[in-house]
Design a protein around this motif. Structure first.
Motif, PDB file in Angstrom:
ATOM      1  N   GLU A 203       0.856  -1.183   0.000  1.00  0.00           N
ATOM      2  CA  GLU A 203       0.000   0.000   0.000  1.00  0.00           C
ATOM      3  C   GLU A 203       0.893   1.234   0.000  1.00  0.00           C
ATOM      4  OE1 GLU A 203      -3.674   2.187   2.384  1.00  0.00           O
ATOM      5  OE2 GLU A 203      -2.835   0.305   3.146  1.00  0.00           O
ATOM      6  N   ILE A 204       0.757   2.037  -1.026  1.00  0.00           N
ATOM      7  CA  ILE A 204       1.610   3.196  -1.213  1.00  0.00           C
ATOM      8  C   ILE A 204       1.025   4.399  -0.476  1.00  0.00           C
ATOM      9  CG2 ILE A 204       2.580   4.779  -2.921  1.00  0.00           C
ATOM     10  CD1 ILE A 204       3.697   1.901  -2.920  1.00  0.00           C
ATOM     11  N   ASP A 205       1.865   5.103   0.291  1.00  0.00           N
ATOM     12  CA  ASP A 205       1.396   6.335   0.942  1.00  0.00           C
ATOM     13  C   ASP A 205       2.093   7.565   0.382  1.00  0.00           C
ATOM     14  OD1 ASP A 205       3.928   6.428   2.069  1.00  0.00           O
ATOM     15  OD2 ASP A 205       3.262   6.015   4.111  1.00  0.00           O
ATOM     16  N   GLY A 206       2.963   7.362  -0.622  1.00  0.00           N
ATOM     17  CA  GLY A 206       3.623   8.490  -1.265  1.00  0.00           C
ATOM     18  C   GLY A 206       4.953   8.860  -0.654  1.00  0.00           C
ATOM     19  N   THR A 207       5.309   8.265   0.482  1.00  0.00           N
ATOM     20  CA  THR A 207       6.568   8.625   1.139  1.00  0.00           C
ATOM     21  C   THR A 207       7.593   7.503   1.121  1.00  0.00           C
ATOM     22  OG1 THR A 207       5.956   7.853   3.373  1.00  0.00           O
ATOM     23  CG2 THR A 207       5.264  10.069   2.742  1.00  0.00           C
ATOM     24  N   GLN A 208       7.149   6.271   0.891  1.00  0.00           N
ATOM     25  CA  GLN A 208       8.114   5.173   0.961  1.00  0.00           C
ATOM     26  C   GLN A 208       8.618   4.805  -0.423  1.00  0.00           C
ATOM     27  OE1 GLN A 208       4.788   4.646   0.923  1.00  0.00           O
ATOM     28  NE2 GLN A 208       4.276   2.499   1.164  1.00  0.00           N
ATOM     29  N   ASN A 291      -5.606   9.915  -8.216  1.00  0.00           N
ATOM     30  CA  ASN A 291      -5.677   8.594  -8.847  1.00  0.00           C
ATOM     31  C   ASN A 291      -4.338   7.861  -8.779  1.00  0.00           C
ATOM     32  OD1 ASN A 291      -4.410  10.320 -10.673  1.00  0.00           O
ATOM     33  ND2 ASN A 291      -5.270   9.306 -12.479  1.00  0.00           N
ATOM     34  N   ALA A 292      -3.639   8.027  -7.654  1.00  0.00           N
ATOM     35  CA  ALA A 292      -2.373   7.324  -7.484  1.00  0.00           C
ATOM     36  C   ALA A 292      -2.607   5.813  -7.461  1.00  0.00           C
ATOM     37  CB  ALA A 292      -1.700   7.767  -6.186  1.00  0.00           C
ATOM     38  N   GLY A 320      -4.101  -7.520  -9.248  1.00  0.00           N
ATOM     39  CA  GLY A 320      -5.533  -7.571  -9.477  1.00  0.00           C
ATOM     40  C   GLY A 320      -5.890  -7.275 -10.917  1.00  0.00           C
ATOM     41  N   LYS A 321      -7.180  -7.187 -11.167  1.00  0.00           N
ATOM     42  CA  LYS A 321      -7.684  -7.022 -12.524  1.00  0.00           C
ATOM     43  C   LYS A 321      -7.950  -5.579 -12.903  1.00  0.00           C
ATOM     44  CE  LYS A 321      -9.775 -11.623 -12.613  1.00  0.00           C
ATOM     45  NZ  LYS A 321     -11.015 -12.418 -12.789  1.00  0.00           N
ATOM     46  N   LYS A 322      -7.717  -4.652 -11.975  1.00  0.00           N
ATOM     47  CA  LYS A 322      -7.928  -3.251 -12.299  1.00  0.00           C
ATOM     48  C   LYS A 322      -6.993  -2.395 -11.456  1.00  0.00           C
ATOM     49  CE  LYS A 322     -11.710  -2.647  -8.963  1.00  0.00           C
ATOM     50  NZ  LYS A 322     -13.113  -2.211  -8.779  1.00  0.00           N
ATOM     51  N   ASN A 323      -6.853  -1.152 -11.895  1.00  0.00           N
ATOM     52  CA  ASN A 323      -6.042  -0.208 -11.135  1.00  0.00           C
ATOM     53  C   ASN A 323      -6.774   0.190  -9.855  1.00  0.00           C
ATOM     54  OD1 ASN A 323      -4.054  -0.124 -13.142  1.00  0.00           O
ATOM     55  ND2 ASN A 323      -5.105   1.509 -14.253  1.00  0.00           N
ATOM     56  N   VAL A 324      -6.155  -0.095  -8.710  1.00  0.00           N
ATOM     57  CA  VAL A 324      -6.728   0.322  -7.429  1.00  0.00           C
ATOM     58  C   VAL A 324      -6.090   1.652  -7.061  1.00  0.00           C
ATOM     59  CG1 VAL A 324      -7.139  -0.289  -5.030  1.00  0.00           C
ATOM     60  CG2 VAL A 324      -7.020  -2.083  -6.778  1.00  0.00           C
ATOM     61  N   LYS A 325      -6.904   2.695  -7.014  1.00  0.00           N
ATOM     62  CA  LYS A 325      -6.387   4.057  -6.891  1.00  0.00           C
ATOM     63  C   LYS A 325      -6.695   4.639  -5.518  1.00  0.00           C
ATOM     64  CE  LYS A 325      -7.699   4.383 -11.694  1.00  0.00           C
ATOM     65  NZ  LYS A 325      -8.815   4.780 -12.547  1.00  0.00           N
ATOM     66  N   LYS A 326      -5.903   5.606  -5.131  1.00  0.00           N
ATOM     67  CA  LYS A 326      -6.168   6.330  -3.887  1.00  0.00           C
ATOM     68  C   LYS A 326      -5.685   7.770  -4.034  1.00  0.00           C
ATOM     69  CE  LYS A 326      -3.646   5.228  -0.322  1.00  0.00           C
ATOM     70  NZ  LYS A 326      -2.877   4.489   0.708  1.00  0.00           N
ATOM     71  N   LYS A 327      -6.284   8.642  -3.245  1.00  0.00           N
ATOM     72  CA  LYS A 327      -5.884  10.044  -3.243  1.00  0.00           C
ATOM     73  C   LYS A 327      -4.682  10.220  -2.330  1.00  0.00           C
ATOM     74  CE  LYS A 327      -7.390  14.610  -1.644  1.00  0.00           C
ATOM     75  NZ  LYS A 327      -8.489  15.370  -0.987  1.00  0.00           N
ATOM     76  N   LEU A 328      -3.644  10.880  -2.838  1.00  0.00           N
ATOM     77  CA  LEU A 328      -2.455  11.148  -2.037  1.00  0.00           C
ATOM     78  C   LEU A 328      -2.120  12.632  -2.105  1.00  0.00           C
ATOM     79  CD1 LEU A 328      -0.111   8.127  -2.868  1.00  0.00           C
ATOM     80  CD2 LEU A 328      -1.434   8.508  -0.792  1.00  0.00           C
ATOM     81  N   ASN A 329      -2.135  13.280  -0.948  1.00  0.00           N
ATOM     82  CA  ASN A 329      -1.689  14.671  -0.857  1.00  0.00           C
ATOM     83  C   ASN A 329      -0.175  14.724  -0.946  1.00  0.00           C
ATOM     84  OD1 ASN A 329      -4.357  15.596  -0.368  1.00  0.00           O
ATOM     85  ND2 ASN A 329      -4.145  15.094   1.804  1.00  0.00           N
ATOM     86  N   LEU A 374       5.762   7.449  -6.328  1.00  0.00           N
ATOM     87  CA  LEU A 374       4.688   6.614  -6.868  1.00  0.00           C
ATOM     88  C   LEU A 374       5.253   5.643  -7.896  1.00  0.00           C
ATOM     89  CD1 LEU A 374       2.117   9.476  -7.612  1.00  0.00           C
ATOM     90  CD2 LEU A 374       2.221   8.050  -5.562  1.00  0.00           C
ATOM     91  N   ALA A 375       4.477   4.610  -8.182  1.00  0.00           N
ATOM     92  CA  ALA A 375       4.833   3.726  -9.285  1.00  0.00           C
ATOM     93  C   ALA A 375       4.741   4.492 -10.591  1.00  0.00           C
ATOM     94  CB  ALA A 375       3.890   2.524  -9.315  1.00  0.00           C
TER      95      ALA A 375
END
Length: 458
Positions: A203-208, A291-292, A320-329, A374-375
């Protein structure tokens, strides 16, 4: 019935530093071995999997410097892991020693079946926590919660297999929460006749950062004379090598993990206003990517010498079968609030440190307002060929004539050739008015080498 060559004899005891599990005990002239029944076979396998007296020690080879945050390596590529963040290390069998009759071994061992191994002979170390201090690796018990609890890992007693080492960073536990459910992160699977290891649900949080590395047995120095026939890496190899070079020099022959590249893209964000009127009238309240690609997989090891691109070792994938996105400030890059939200460092939703006035010039790329790791968005194209990251900017204005709008502006992030992992992209956002922005991406190596690419959006 099967026969196993197995000798319990020590050619000299040598203790090295490091973790806990198995490899060696063989002799120049193997004794006659008995024919054993299934119970005896199981007992023999258990015995072969016991710890030898040779502990596993690792070094870190010349790397391009890797930590959770985007830091530059020290001299020679040596680095240190951050407090409470560790490598996850695997010791996996790469095959049967050349001096061993494969037909005498259990079927799963002959097949080098990582997936169903219950012997400890094939998957010798599994996601062991390891801290690195100036390039020196120390294994830790459990998840490393107490870094003073050192773990000792050993090559196995049975000199059947040879091994290699794989590592990723930052280590995560073998079970994580995903969409409200506990999911296993480690997956051993098979394609054709080859087995592979996948680390899932990052799980990406944008800092690692995510890094991957392995040792390379082909770079190991062979035992001399060659007739001794012990291949790296195994307990017998280290015994014979110690006899050859002496205990004081054996450290030079430890497996060395090499981390050749960061697996994520680093975006650094800058803002400027087109003129002083805009600079004073507009206040930036937040910047984020809605949409990270939030959940990733990493191919850690693959037995296939020629896998398809998506299954090559060290490859980051969307799972998975789709892009799982999340909002990252966007996050603070440095300072006391490092890695916290740039506009909400307390995480309570309250606007903090808005930007006004906005600078009208940008002299260098040394002081971004924030960053994200991000990736590469190109991995999302396998699920959506039109996928791009979008940058959103929330703003307000002071009501000055011509600047009476407030709301959100957005621009797609794109560049010729795509955003490449292991690179830094300086994203300069130019605010032309409360209804128009422009973005320009400047490419840098992890250690900067500039190549500008322009992005425009209205």
């Amino acid at each position: 019935m099967k026969k196993y060559l197995f000798i319990l004899g020590f050619a000299g005891t040598v203790f090295f530093s490091a973790c806990s599990t198995s490899d060696d005990l063989t002799a120049e002239k193997p004794p006659v071995t008995p024919v054993v029944d299934q119970a005896d076979e199981a007992a023999m396998i258990r015995e072969a999997g016991q710890n030898s007296d040779v502990s596993i020690s690792l070094g870190v080879g010349s790397s391009r410097g890797f930590t959770r945050s985007p830091l530059v390596p020290g001299e020679g590529g040596v680095f240190s892991t951050e407090d409470n963040r560790y490598l996850g290390v695997f010791c996996l069998s790469t095959g049967i020693q050349s001096g061993v009759d494969a037909s005498t071994l259990p079927t799963n061992v002959q097949k080098n079946n990582w997936k169903d191994d219950d012997t400890g002979l094939l998957v010798r170390m599994k996601n062991v926590a390891a801290k690195v201090v100036d390039g020196e690796v120390t294994f830790l018990e459990g998840d490393g919660a107490d870094p003073s609890l050192v773990k000792h890992c050993y090559y196995p007693m049975g000199n059947w297999m040879k091994y290699n080492f794989y590592a990723y960073y930052p280590r995560q536990n073998e079970t994580v929460e995903f969409v409200g459910q506990d999911r296993p992160t480690i997956e051993f699977s098979k394609v054709g006749t080859y087995y592979y290891l996948l680390e899932k649900y990052f799980e990406i949080d944008g800092t690692q950062d995510i890094i991957w590395g392995k040792a390379d047995p082909t770079e190991a120095t062979a035992v001399s004379p060659a007739a001794n026939a012990a291949e790296p890496y195994s307990a017998r190899y280290f015994r014979l090598k110690t006899e050859e070079v002496g205990a004081g020099s054996i450290v030079n022959f430890y497996p060395k993990l090499k981390f050749e590249q960061h697996k994520l893209v680093q975006f650094r964000f800058f803002v400027k206003a087109i003129n002083s009127a805009v600079a004073n009238a507009v206040t930036i309240k937040n910047m984020y990517i809605p949409n990270a690609l939030g959940y990733l997989s990493l191919v850690i090891a693959n037995q296939d010498p020629a896998p398809v691109d998506s299954m090559k070792e060290g490859t980051i994938k969307v799972f998975g079968k789709k892009n799982v996105k999340k909002k990252l400030n966007i996050k603070w890059l440095t300072g006391a609030n490092k890695d916290k939200d740039r506009f909400d460092k307390d995480g309570n939703g309250t606007l903090e440190d808005p930007i006004n006035p906005i600078p009208t010039t940008l002299e260098n790329y040394n002081d971004p307002i924030g960053y994200l790791m991000l990736a590469s968005p190109t991995i999302g194209e396998s699920r959506d060929p039109n996928f791009k990251y979008s940058l959103f900017l929330d703003f307000s204005s002071n009501g000055t004539s011509g600047f009476d709008s407030s709301g959100t502006l957005s621009v797609d992030l794109d560049t010729e050739g795509g955003f490449q992992e292991g690179k830094i992209y300086n994203i300069v956002v130019t605010i032309k008015s409360p209804v128009e922005i422009q973005a320009k991406a400047t490419l840098e190596e992890w250690i900067p080498v500039a190549t500008p690419v322009k992005l425009d959006a209205n």
